[in-house]
Design a protein around this motif. Structure first.
Motif, PDB file in Angstrom:
ATOM      1  N   ILE A 157      -9.907 -19.530 150.260  1.00 14.80           N
ATOM      2  CA  ILE A 157      -9.767 -20.116 148.924  1.00 14.80           C
ATOM      3  C   ILE A 157      -8.478 -20.920 148.887  1.00 14.80           C
ATOM      4  CG2 ILE A 157     -11.085 -18.281 147.822  1.00 14.80           C
ATOM      5  CD1 ILE A 157      -8.505 -17.081 146.817  1.00 14.80           C
ATOM      6  N   GLY A 158      -8.404 -21.852 147.988  1.00 12.56           N
ATOM      7  CA  GLY A 158      -7.302 -22.806 147.955  1.00 12.56           C
ATOM      8  C   GLY A 158      -6.133 -22.375 147.110  1.00 12.56           C
ATOM      9  N   LYS A 159      -5.869 -21.082 147.028  1.00 14.69           N
ATOM     10  CA  LYS A 159      -4.678 -20.599 146.342  1.00 14.69           C
ATOM     11  C   LYS A 159      -4.270 -19.258 146.949  1.00 14.69           C
ATOM     12  CE  LYS A 159      -6.974 -18.091 142.550  1.00 14.69           C
ATOM     13  NZ  LYS A 159      -7.017 -17.915 141.085  1.00 14.69           N
ATOM     14  N   LYS A 160      -3.018 -18.919 146.777  1.00  9.85           N
ATOM     15  CA  LYS A 160      -2.501 -17.667 147.310  1.00  9.85           C
ATOM     16  C   LYS A 160      -2.808 -16.546 146.331  1.00  9.85           C
ATOM     17  CE  LYS A 160       1.755 -15.663 149.207  1.00  9.85           C
ATOM     18  NZ  LYS A 160       3.204 -15.905 149.455  1.00  9.85           N
ATOM     19  N   LEU A 161      -3.667 -15.620 146.746  1.00  5.82           N
ATOM     20  CA  LEU A 161      -4.098 -14.523 145.880  1.00  5.82           C
ATOM     21  C   LEU A 161      -3.704 -13.196 146.526  1.00  5.82           C
ATOM     22  CD1 LEU A 161      -5.702 -13.678 143.316  1.00  5.82           C
ATOM     23  CD2 LEU A 161      -7.725 -13.519 144.800  1.00  5.82           C
ATOM     24  N   GLU A 162      -2.620 -12.611 146.056  1.00  2.00           N
ATOM     25  CA  GLU A 162      -2.197 -11.312 146.554  1.00  2.00           C
ATOM     26  C   GLU A 162      -2.883 -10.216 145.759  1.00  2.00           C
ATOM     27  OE1 GLU A 162       1.971 -10.791 147.376  1.00  2.00           O
ATOM     28  OE2 GLU A 162       2.311 -12.954 147.382  1.00  2.00           O
ATOM     29  N   SER A 163      -2.848  -8.991 146.292  1.00  2.00           N
ATOM     30  CA  SER A 163      -3.577  -7.894 145.660  1.00  2.00           C
ATOM     31  C   SER A 163      -3.106  -7.645 144.227  1.00  2.00           C
ATOM     32  CB  SER A 163      -3.416  -6.618 146.488  1.00  2.00           C
ATOM     33  OG  SER A 163      -2.051  -6.270 146.627  1.00  2.00           O
ATOM     34  N   CYS A 178       2.584 -18.200 156.388  1.00  2.33           N
ATOM     35  CA  CYS A 178       3.394 -19.284 155.829  1.00  2.33           C
ATOM     36  C   CYS A 178       2.697 -19.875 154.598  1.00  2.33           C
ATOM     37  CB  CYS A 178       3.625 -20.360 156.886  1.00  2.33           C
ATOM     38  SG  CYS A 178       4.627 -21.732 156.313  1.00  2.33           S
ATOM     39  N   GLY A 179       3.183 -19.524 153.426  1.00  2.00           N
ATOM     40  CA  GLY A 179       2.620 -20.036 152.185  1.00  2.00           C
ATOM     41  C   GLY A 179       1.255 -19.486 151.853  1.00  2.00           C
ATOM     42  N   SER A 180       0.773 -18.504 152.612  1.00  4.44           N
ATOM     43  CA  SER A 180      -0.586 -18.010 152.447  1.00  4.44           C
ATOM     44  C   SER A 180      -0.604 -16.497 152.589  1.00  4.44           C
ATOM     45  CB  SER A 180      -1.522 -18.648 153.476  1.00  4.44           C
ATOM     46  OG  SER A 180      -1.466 -20.065 153.408  1.00  4.44           O
ATOM     47  N   VAL A 181      -1.800 -15.945 152.407  1.00  2.00           N
ATOM     48  CA  VAL A 181      -1.952 -14.500 152.547  1.00  2.00           C
ATOM     49  C   VAL A 181      -3.307 -14.214 153.176  1.00  2.00           C
ATOM     50  CG1 VAL A 181      -2.950 -14.196 150.235  1.00  2.00           C
ATOM     51  CG2 VAL A 181      -1.753 -12.301 151.323  1.00  2.00           C
ATOM     52  N   VAL A 182      -3.370 -13.151 153.970  1.00  2.00           N
ATOM     53  CA  VAL A 182      -4.599 -12.773 154.684  1.00  2.00           C
ATOM     54  C   VAL A 182      -5.005 -11.366 154.249  1.00  2.00           C
ATOM     55  CG1 VAL A 182      -5.596 -12.243 156.943  1.00  2.00           C
ATOM     56  CG2 VAL A 182      -4.085 -14.228 156.667  1.00  2.00           C
ATOM     57  N   HIS A 183      -6.295 -11.199 153.900  1.00  2.00           N
ATOM     58  CA  HIS A 183      -6.864  -9.889 153.592  1.00  2.00           C
ATOM     59  C   HIS A 183      -7.983  -9.598 154.597  1.00  2.00           C
ATOM     60  CE1 HIS A 183      -4.684 -10.053 149.824  1.00  2.00           C
ATOM     61  NE2 HIS A 183      -5.360 -11.127 149.437  1.00  2.00           N
ATOM     62  N   GLU A 184      -8.072  -8.349 155.009  1.00  2.00           N
ATOM     63  CA  GLU A 184      -9.108  -7.951 155.963  1.00  2.00           C
ATOM     64  C   GLU A 184     -10.294  -7.345 155.221  1.00  2.00           C
ATOM     65  OE1 GLU A 184      -9.652  -4.971 159.849  1.00  2.00           O
ATOM     66  OE2 GLU A 184      -7.747  -5.046 158.754  1.00  2.00           O
ATOM     67  N   VAL A 185     -11.513  -7.761 155.592  1.00  2.00           N
ATOM     68  CA  VAL A 185     -12.733  -7.226 154.987  1.00  2.00           C
ATOM     69  C   VAL A 185     -13.628  -6.623 156.072  1.00  2.00           C
ATOM     70  CG1 VAL A 185     -12.738  -8.742 152.982  1.00  2.00           C
ATOM     71  CG2 VAL A 185     -13.801  -9.513 155.092  1.00  2.00           C
ATOM     72  N   ILE A 243      -5.947   1.282 140.018  1.00  2.00           N
ATOM     73  CA  ILE A 243      -6.882   0.544 140.860  1.00  2.00           C
ATOM     74  C   ILE A 243      -6.446   0.673 142.313  1.00  2.00           C
ATOM     75  CG2 ILE A 243      -7.977  -1.681 141.264  1.00  2.00           C
ATOM     76  CD1 ILE A 243      -8.450  -0.371 138.478  1.00  2.00           C
ATOM     77  N   ASN A 244      -7.298   1.252 143.132  1.00  2.00           N
ATOM     78  CA  ASN A 244      -6.914   1.439 144.529  1.00  2.00           C
ATOM     79  C   ASN A 244      -8.026   1.061 145.511  1.00  2.00           C
ATOM     80  OD1 ASN A 244      -8.633   3.522 143.905  1.00  2.00           O
ATOM     81  ND2 ASN A 244      -7.425   5.117 144.904  1.00  2.00           N
ATOM     82  N   ARG A 245      -9.006   0.289 145.032  1.00  2.00           N
ATOM     83  CA  ARG A 245     -10.070  -0.163 145.918  1.00  2.00           C
ATOM     84  C   ARG A 245     -10.578  -1.504 145.413  1.00  2.00           C
ATOM     85  NH1 ARG A 245     -14.400   4.129 148.020  1.00  2.00           N
ATOM     86  NH2 ARG A 245     -12.397   4.999 148.675  1.00  2.00           N
ATOM     87  N   ALA A 246     -10.884  -2.401 146.333  1.00  2.00           N
ATOM     88  CA  ALA A 246     -11.344  -3.733 145.947  1.00  2.00           C
ATOM     89  C   ALA A 246     -12.465  -4.179 146.881  1.00  2.00           C
ATOM     90  CB  ALA A 246     -10.194  -4.737 145.983  1.00  2.00           C
TER      91      ALA A 246
END
Length: 813
Positions: free
Chosen positions: A587-593, A644-651, A626-629
């Motif tokens: 996605i084109g924005k930085k979305l942290e948890s 760098c300027g971004s964030v990675v989430h593992e699925v 909230i502890n699950r997504a």
């Protein structure tokens, strides 16, 4: 037993009596005034200042008793405040203005302070005996008093209207004077602080008890009974092992100063001064006691002595971490730091030189022994960096990122500064990017700066601290005394002291993960298969150059699942389709948890496709925790890996864009043909078709309907009113993914509302089987554009909802 009952009664009266009064605790300390039995000495002094004091004079000062012996006046120093964190091993991050100990300074019960006479072993419980007398009521104890008005500065900065409003509010609460006191005790001091609010005028009275000068406490004795033999300062310097320094004082013509003035001196031990002399000789200096950075910064023997002294009597027990003393030499300063050690001890440093023997009293001063020669702090951090020949790259990087301005002269920083050789160890392409300010150069600089002073001597064994970006830095001191940082760099030049902190030179650049490219993060975290797919799609450069991006990365295990293999086979050889699949994971924005919301629809980089984000609580009784997504019902199993300027989430699944509504999924699956027939023509049919819905359908199979009585099944097919109620009982009013269901303890039920305003119970057993009412989910997470479909093996018949033992809306967030 009676004493326990009395204690509980006192607590009840205290709580009950105060519960309806709005005491502004942000303005006052917790009160200890009610517990005055063992505070009689302190409270008598304080009460002198507070009793019957309706009209307090702005210039009022408490009179000192005639019996109190005079001691040197010390003005309190205001210091900035920063966040604190415990460091592993030898270093503790300590607030400026606070002591280094990790326990409650007020003693007694945590959070309540020390209340002598009630919670101590004396008083109600009587272990101290009727004749117990605290040490600070004994002989040779001097008293210091201070008074200040807390709201003087505030009244100057606020408008008259705001001041009037605050005054009226205060008068409504405090119809008379109220005083709140707090007392604490250390090994060398007993101090009581009382705040008095007299019709909105808040005054602070401090009464401090300590040994009179020339006396010290003897263990077990009341008062300060051990008299110290006060010799002249020069004699005291000789006695504590500073004969070489004493000789240096005489040869530099400063002997009269040490005889006639009141001075605090930090005395290098004979061994430390000899080592310094040998080191200077090795450097072929003209003057044995001269150290040069360049001609402008030459240090003569005379200046060397002056850099170790400060005027007056400075007891290190009275200082706080990060306090700065002004030295005798012009523009020189000595920074005091205190670091906790094992068994609640402390290590004290002066300009990062360790104090080995403190508070040696003399007739005209105090001597503190140090294990090295103190380097005078005459320049700021920026001035040192600007002039240092090994920090040209680092200086340019500070200027490029515009972060040098944040190194305020009144601060206290530690900079782990990479030398030019450290920059040259990078590959040419990376170094050029960093020096141009690219590749998150600001993150790299922030990774090297700490908001408190970390001296090398404070690092014992393993230790941890946090930089200005909030990331941890881990230190390790080896047997040979060298110090490594995060296993990547070593300190090669220790403790270059500045007026506003210290510089540690390191041999490598500490590049944080937050400055790595996304492809580098994937490689580092072993997301090798997804990294390879990005390369095959030709998207590496595009993703690495993204700013404010988020990537949902399937793990290697997820990409090895049969369903994922089938998806990848379908796009194999088709670069455009593979590219679309990869872009659907970004996605084109930085979305942290911390920025995620339940049922959030997020546009991906694959055109107009969207991802559905859901949040769940799995903690009984705490539905707001909230502890699950999940994303498209794929569970997030790794969060917030910064790039760098971004964030990675593992699925744990490959994300595929849904194309059908819930209604379409039911009508296209032969196993749901009976359900489709029942749905047709009902009000529920429109709900299942609407694209703006967020629903869950638990869909019985044809086999499940065969378990019904034939007459009941016929009624469902023929009577659309009954069919409508029946279908709505199978539609949950929110999106519930299987990954959002957790096992619950006995007595707790997950109750989910349906669109028919009934509730169904969701449960999960130890084998991972999920049940909806009495039906079991046999197939999970068929994701639709307007929700999700789960297959169940029994129909859910409408019935009146029973009140559960303990029920709550687990997913009502």
């Amino acid at each position: 037993m009676h004493r326990v009952a009395l204690l509980l009664g006192l607590l009840f009266v205290t709580v009950h009596g105060l519960r309806n009064v709005d005491y502004h605790y942000d303005e006052f300390f917790p009160s200890a005034k009610a517990f005055s039995e063992d505070l009689e000495g302190a409270s008598s002094d304080v009460e002198t200042a507070t009793k019957d004091r309706e009209d307090l004079s702005p210039n009022y000062k408490d009179p000192s008793p005639n019996t109190a012996e005079e001691i040197p006046e010390k003005k309190p120093k205001e210091t900035p405040n920063h966040d604190t964190s415990l460091l592993q091993g030898g270093v503790i991050e300590v607030n400026a203005g606070e002591g280094p100990t990790g326990f409650n300074p007020f003693g007694g019960l945590p959070g309540f302070g020390k209340f002598p006479g009630l919670f101590s072993f004396g008083g109600l419980f009587g272990s101290d005996g009727p004749n117990f007398q605290p040490w600070w009521k004994g002989d040779h104890v001097c008293v210091e008093r201070e008074e200040s008005t807390d709201d003087e500065d505030k009244s100057n900065s606020n408008s008259s209207a705001e001041s009037s409003k605050r005054k009226n509010q205060t008068e409504n609460v405090f119809s008379t004077s109220i005083s709140l006191s707090n007392c604490f005790e250390t090994a060398n001091k007993y101090e009581c602080i009382t705040k008095v609010n007299n019709h909105g005028i808040v005054k602070t009275f401090t009464v401090r008890y300590k040994c009179c000068y020339g006396y010290k406490r003897k263990e077990g004795a009341s008062g300060c009974t051990e008299e110290v033999e006060l010799k002249p300062l020069l004699d005291t310097i000789n006695d504590v092992g500073g004969k070489e320094f004493s000789n240096l004082i005489k040869t530099t013509g400063l002997e009269d100063k040490f005889k006639n003035e009141n001075i605090t001196v930090f005395v290098p031990s004979d061994e430390a001064l000899s080592e310094f002399t040998d080191r200077m000789l090795e450097l072929n200096q003209v003057d044995v006691y001269r150290r040069r950075r360049d001609a402008r910064n030459a240090l003569s023997s005379h200046d060397l002595v002056l850099s170790h002294i400060t005027p007056g009597f400075i007891d290190l027990n009275d200082l706080n971490n990060e306090d700065v003393l002004l030295g005798e030499k012009e523009k020189n300063s000595i920074r005091i730091n205190a670091y906790p050690t094992k068994n609640f001890g402390k290590m004290i440093t002066a300009n990062c030189v360790r104090v080995t023997k403190e508070n040696n009293l003399a007739s005209n001063g105090i001597a503190h022994v140090v294990d090295g020669v103190i380097a005078p702090a005459t320049q700021s951090l920026r001035e040192i960096i600007d002039q240092h020949p090994q920090l040209t790259y680092f200086r340019r990087l500070l200027e490029k990122t515009d972060l040098a301005k944040n190194l305020k002269d009144d601060g206290h920083f530690t900079i782990f500064a990479p030398t030019d050789e450290g920059f040259n160890s990078l590959d040419e392409k990376t170094r050029q990017k960093i020096m141009r300010g690219e590749q998150c150069a600001k993150n790299i600089v922030k990774n090297h700066v700490i908001l408190h002073t970390v001296c090398s001597s404070a690092i014992v064994g393993n230790a941890t601290t946090h930089n200005v970006a909030g990331d941890s830095l881990n230190f390790e001191r080896t047997d040979d005394g060298s110090i490594s940082i995060d296993g990547k760099a070593k300190i090669i030049k220790k403790d270059i002291v500045a007026k506003n902190g210290v510089i540690q030179l390191i041999d490598k650049i500490l590049v944080p993960e937050s400055a790595l490219l996304i492809s580098e993060i994937l490689e580092k975290q072993n997301f090798t298969k997804f990294r390879q797919l990005i390369d095959e799609a030709g998207l590496t450069s595009e993703i690495d150059s993204s700013e404010n991006a988020t990537v949902f990365v399937p793990s290697d295990e997820a990409l090895s699942q049969p369903e994922a293999v089938k998806i990848l086979d379908s796009v194999k050889g088709d670069k455009e389709k593979l590219k679309e699949l990869i872009q659907y994971h970004t996605i084109g924005k930085k979305l942290e948890s911390c920025d995620m919301n339940n049922n959030q629809m997020i546009k991906t980089n694959d055109g107009e496709q969207e991802l559905r984000l859901n949040l769940y609580s799995t903690v009984p009784l705490f539905a707001n925790i909230i502890n699950r997504a999940t994303v498209n019902c794929a569970r997030l199993i790794g969060y917030d890996e910064k790039a760098c300027g971004s964030v990675v989430h593992e699925v744990n699944k490959v994300l595929v864009p849904p194309t059908d509504t819930v209604f379409d999924i039911v009508n296209s699956n032969e196993n749901y043909s009976t359900l489709a027939e029942i749905i047709k023509g009902t009000e529920a049919e429109e709900i299942l078709k609407q694209s703006n819905q967020s629903i869950t359908l638990v869909a019985p199979t044809n086999e499940a309907f065969e378990k019904l009585e034939p007459d009941d099944l016929k009624k469902l097919k023929d009577d659309k009113d009954k069919a409508n109620v029946f279908v709505k009982n199978h539609i949950l009013s929110e999106v519930l993914c299987c990954a959002g269901v957790s096992s619950q303890g006995w007595g707790f039920n997950n109750m989910i509302p349906t669109v028919s305003e009934h509730q169904v119970q969701i449960s999960k057993n130890e084998n991972g089987d999920i049940r909806v009412g009495k039906a079991q989910i046999t197939e999970c997470d068929n994701v639709a554009t307007n929700g999700v479909v789960h297959t169940i093996n029994r129909v859910l018949l409408p019935r009146r909802t029973r009140v559960p033992n303990i029920g709550f809306f687990l997913f009502d967030i």
